[in-house]
Write a protein that holds these residues in place. Structure first.
Motif, PDB file in Angstrom:
ATOM      1  N   GLN A  68       0.947  -1.242  -0.039  1.00 19.12           N
ATOM      2  CA  GLN A  68       0.079   0.221  -0.042  1.00 19.12           C
ATOM      3  C   GLN A  68       0.871   1.266  -0.064  1.00 19.12           C
ATOM      4  OE1 GLN A  68      -2.453   0.105   3.354  1.00 19.12           O
ATOM      5  NE2 GLN A  68      -3.026   2.387   3.022  1.00 19.12           N
ATOM      6  N   THR A  69       0.560   2.003  -0.859  1.00 18.50           N
ATOM      7  CA  THR A  69       1.506   3.360  -0.989  1.00 18.50           C
ATOM      8  C   THR A  69       1.055   4.181   0.282  1.00 18.50           C
ATOM      9  OG1 THR A  69       1.104   3.401  -3.304  1.00 18.50           O
ATOM     10  CG2 THR A  69       2.031   5.342  -2.438  1.00 18.50           C
ATOM     11  N   PRO A  70       2.045   5.069   0.735  1.00 17.97           N
ATOM     12  CA  PRO A  70       1.658   5.784   1.913  1.00 17.97           C
ATOM     13  C   PRO A  70       0.997   6.853   1.459  1.00 17.97           C
ATOM     14  CG  PRO A  70       4.244   5.380   1.840  1.00 17.97           C
ATOM     15  CD  PRO A  70       3.344   4.831   0.556  1.00 17.97           C
ATOM     16  N   PRO A  71       0.220   7.669   2.267  1.00 15.42           N
ATOM     17  CA  PRO A  71      -0.647   8.920   2.156  1.00 15.42           C
ATOM     18  C   PRO A  71       0.454   9.918   1.231  1.00 15.42           C
ATOM     19  CG  PRO A  71      -0.849   8.410   4.407  1.00 15.42           C
ATOM     20  CD  PRO A  71       0.242   7.410   3.775  1.00 15.42           C
ATOM     21  N   ALA A  72      -0.368  10.380   0.184  1.00 14.82           N
ATOM     22  CA  ALA A  72       0.525  11.556  -0.532  1.00 14.82           C
ATOM     23  C   ALA A  72       0.940  12.510  -0.169  1.00 14.82           C
ATOM     24  CB  ALA A  72      -0.471  11.814  -1.941  1.00 14.82           C
ATOM     25  N   ASP A  73       0.481  13.052   1.120  1.00 13.04           N
ATOM     26  CA  ASP A  73       0.875  14.119   1.901  1.00 13.04           C
ATOM     27  C   ASP A  73       2.121  13.793   2.817  1.00 13.04           C
ATOM     28  OD1 ASP A  73      -0.758  13.115   3.372  1.00 13.04           O
ATOM     29  OD2 ASP A  73      -1.931  14.709   4.105  1.00 13.04           O
ATOM     30  N   CYS A  74       2.176  12.706   3.098  1.00 10.38           N
ATOM     31  CA  CYS A  74       3.181  12.157   3.860  1.00 10.38           C
ATOM     32  C   CYS A  74       4.732  12.129   3.436  1.00 10.38           C
ATOM     33  CB  CYS A  74       2.729  10.833   4.503  1.00 10.38           C
ATOM     34  SG  CYS A  74       4.077  10.138   5.716  1.00 10.38           S
ATOM     35  N   VAL A  75       5.116  13.588   3.525  1.00 10.12           N
ATOM     36  CA  VAL A  75       6.354  13.710   2.778  1.00 10.12           C
ATOM     37  C   VAL A  75       7.616  12.911   3.602  1.00 10.12           C
ATOM     38  CG1 VAL A  75       8.033  15.388   1.838  1.00 10.12           C
ATOM     39  CG2 VAL A  75       5.715  15.680   1.609  1.00 10.12           C
ATOM     40  N   LEU A  76       7.524  13.321   4.803  1.00 11.23           N
ATOM     41  CA  LEU A  76       8.750  13.020   5.673  1.00 11.23           C
ATOM     42  C   LEU A  76       8.987  11.316   5.650  1.00 11.23           C
ATOM     43  CD1 LEU A  76       8.999  15.474   8.533  1.00 11.23           C
ATOM     44  CD2 LEU A  76      10.640  15.125   6.835  1.00 11.23           C
ATOM     45  N   CYS A  77       7.644  10.553   5.591  1.00 12.44           N
ATOM     46  CA  CYS A  77       7.545   9.287   5.980  1.00 12.44           C
ATOM     47  C   CYS A  77       7.918   8.434   4.572  1.00 12.44           C
ATOM     48  CB  CYS A  77       6.383   8.931   6.753  1.00 12.44           C
ATOM     49  SG  CYS A  77       4.963   8.992   5.540  1.00 12.44           S
TER      50      CYS A  77
END
Lengths: 104, 320
Positions: free
Chosen positions: B45-54
Motif C-alpha cells: 500500500q502506498t503511503p498517503p500522498a501528503d506524508c512527505v517525511l515518511c
C-alpha cells in the motif's frame, strides 16, 4: 630442489583466511566483564572510521578477525568506559594481539 | 463442547503467526504484518500522498514516524545497548552490519573490504546450547574445505574447531573462559540457498517476524534477547525487507557443522534479508524474485527433546 618446491608452495598458495588478527582480552578489576572489540579501516582517505565488524568478548576470551592485508584500527570498549586502541598493519600472516583494557 | 472447539479453532486461525495463507500464486508477494498475519498482494500500500517525511521510511501505519528521517546517531527513539552508544561516537556506519553500499541493484555489503569469497554475508551467526548435562565435553567443527570466515569468538583452532565443555547446561567453556554463545561472521555462496520461500514486511515487522520465528523453534530466552538487541541496532533503516529464511535443509549443505556429541540436535536458521528502498511491487522486475511460498514448511521441527540442543541464528545480506 626440495627446498625450492617448499618455497614455491608457501609463496604461491597462501591458505584462505590466513591473514588477520587473533587476540585475547585482558581487563583490570575496575573494568567490566565483557568488552566489545571493534575493527575498522585505518586509511587516510577515510576521515571517519569505517567499521567492518565487532564482537563481544569476555575477559580472558579470544577472538579472531580474518582481514585482507591492510591497515586497521582495533578498538575495544566496555560498559564502564575502559578502552583499548591499537593501529595495526596486517600482511599475509595472522597478527597476535593482546587487548589490554585500561580505565579512564 | 463443540462450541469450545469452534472457538479454539477460530482463535488458532486468527493467530497472526500461524500460516493462515500458505503459499501465494504467481505475480504475488507474500507479506506479513503482526496485526493482519500473512497475505498475498501485488504491491504494498502506498503511503498517503501528503506524508512527505515518511516516504521510504519505517512503518507508516497507523501513524507516520516523523522522526524516522533523522540519522540514528542523532535521534534514538528507543534505548540502545551500551555498546551502541559507544559505537555511535566512533563509527558513522554503526547502524549497518558492516561496510555498506547503496550503489548496487539492492543495497548490500561492500565486499571490497572483506576477505574470502561468497556473495552472502552472514552476520553474527550465534550458536547457543541447551543440555541436560551440567558438564559435558564438546567439539564443534566446520568440516568444509573452503571457508571464508570473517570473525570468530572464541577463535577456532587450526582445524576450524571449537573444543571445550558445555557447563551449567547452557554455556560454553573454551580454554577456561565461559561464553554465552559461539559466534562467527562468514561469507557464503548464494547458489545453494533458497530464494522462493519467505515474506516481505516493513523493517519493524521484519524484526518481529524473525523473533516470532525463533520463538516457534523454541530458541532460549537469551538468544531472543541477544537477537533483538543486536538487530534493532544493526539492521539498516530501509522501509521494506524481503526475508528468505535458510534453515537446516539449506545450511547443512552450504556450511556443514559437525560435533563429537551423540544425542544431539541442531536447529539452524539464517535470515537472508534484501532491503527495498520503496514498496515491493510485482510489476517491477527483480533480480531476486519476491517470496511467494511459505517458509514454515521448511522450518525445522523439534518434536523430541535431545540430550543436547544447539540453536543457531544469524542474519545475512547480499554483497552489492
Amino acid at each position: 630442489m626440495k627446498a625450492a618446491l617448499i618455497l614455491f608452495t608457501f609463496v604461491s598458495f597462501p591458505s584462505w583466511g590466513a591473514s588477520g588478527v587473533k587476540g585475547s582480552v585482558i581487563s583490570p578489576k575496575e573494568c567490566s566483564g565483557t568488552a566489545m572489540v571493534w575493527v575498522s579501516l585505518d586509511k587516510d582517505e577515510y576521515k571517519e572510521r569505517l567499521l567492518l565488524m565487532h564482537t563481544e568478548v569476555p575477559v580472558g576470551g579470544t577472538f579472531q578477525f580474518y582481514l585482507k592485508p591492510g591497515n586497521y584500527q582495533i578498538r575495544a570498549s566496555d560498559e564502564k568506559g575502559c578502552e583499548f586502541l591499537k593501529r595495526i598493519k596486517v600482511d599475509k600472516n595472522v597478527e597476535q594481539l593482546q587487548v589490554k583494557m585500561e580505565g579512564k | 463442547m463443540k462450541i469450545l472447539i469452534s472457538v479454539l479453532s477460530l482463535m488458532f486461525s486468527l493467530n497472526v503467526f500461524s500460516s493462515a495463507i500458505m503459499n501465494c500464486g504467481p505475480n504475488q508477494i507474500r507479506v506479513w504484518d503482526q496485526n493482519l498475519g500473512y497475505s498475498c498482494i501485488q504491491h504494498f500500500q502506498t503511503p498517503p500522498a501528503d506524508c512527505v517525511l515518511c516516504q521510504g521510511y519505517q512503518n507508516y501505519r497507523p501513524f507516520p514516524n516523523w522522526f524516522a528521517n533523522f540519522p540514528p546517531a542523532v535521534y534514538q527513539p528507543t534505548p540502545m545497548p551500551w555498546w551502541a552508544y559507544q559505537g555511535n561516537m566512533y563509527y558513522p556506519n554503526l547502524h549497518y552490519p558492516g561496510a555498506w553500499s547503496n550503489s548496487g541493484t539492492y543495497p548490500g555489503m561492500n565486499g571490497q573490504h572483506y576477505d574470502g569469497q561468497g556473495n552472502v554475508y552472514a552476520g553474527k551467526p550465534n550458536i547457543y546450547v541447551e543440555s541436560i548435562h551440567e558438564e559435558k565435553k564438546f567439539s564443534l567443527s566446520f568440516p568444509a574445505a573452503e571457508l571464508s570466515f570473517l570473525a570468530t569468538t572464541p577463535s577456532l583452532d587450526e582445524k576450524n574447531t571449537w573444543k571445550g565443555k558445555i557447563v551449567n547446561k547452557d554455556r560454553f567453556e573454551v580454554e577456561d573462559i565461559h561464553y554465552d554463545y559461539l559466534f562467527y561472521d562468514i561469507r557464503l555462496p548464494k547458489e545453494k540457498m533458497q530464494f522462493e520461500r519467505g515474506l516481505c514486511a516493513t523493517r519493524d515487522e521484519a524484526i518481529k517476524w524473525m523473533l516470532g520465528d525463533l520463538k516457534e523453534m523454541k530458541f532460549p530466552a537469551i538468544a531472543l534477547q541477544d537477537f533483538e538487541e543486536h538487530w534493532k541496532v544493526k539492521l539498516p533503516v530501509y522501509p521494506f525487507y524481503c526475508i528468505y529464511p535458510q534453515y537446516n535443509q539449506q545450511l547443512d549443505q552450504v556450511l556443514p557443522l559437525s560435533t563429537n556429541l551423540e544425542q544431539v540436535h541442531f536447529t539452524r536458521s539464517l535470515y537472508v534479508m534484501i532491503p527495498h528502498r520503496k514498496e515491493p511491487d510485482v510489476d517491477e522486475p527483480q533480480v531476486i524474485p519476491f517470496p511467494v511460498l511459505d517458509s514454515v514448511e521448511i522450518r525445522p521441527k523439534t518434536l523430541i527433546r535431545h540430550e543436547t540442543m544447539f540453536k543457531e541464528w544469524g542474519v545475512a545480506f547480499l554483497g552489492e
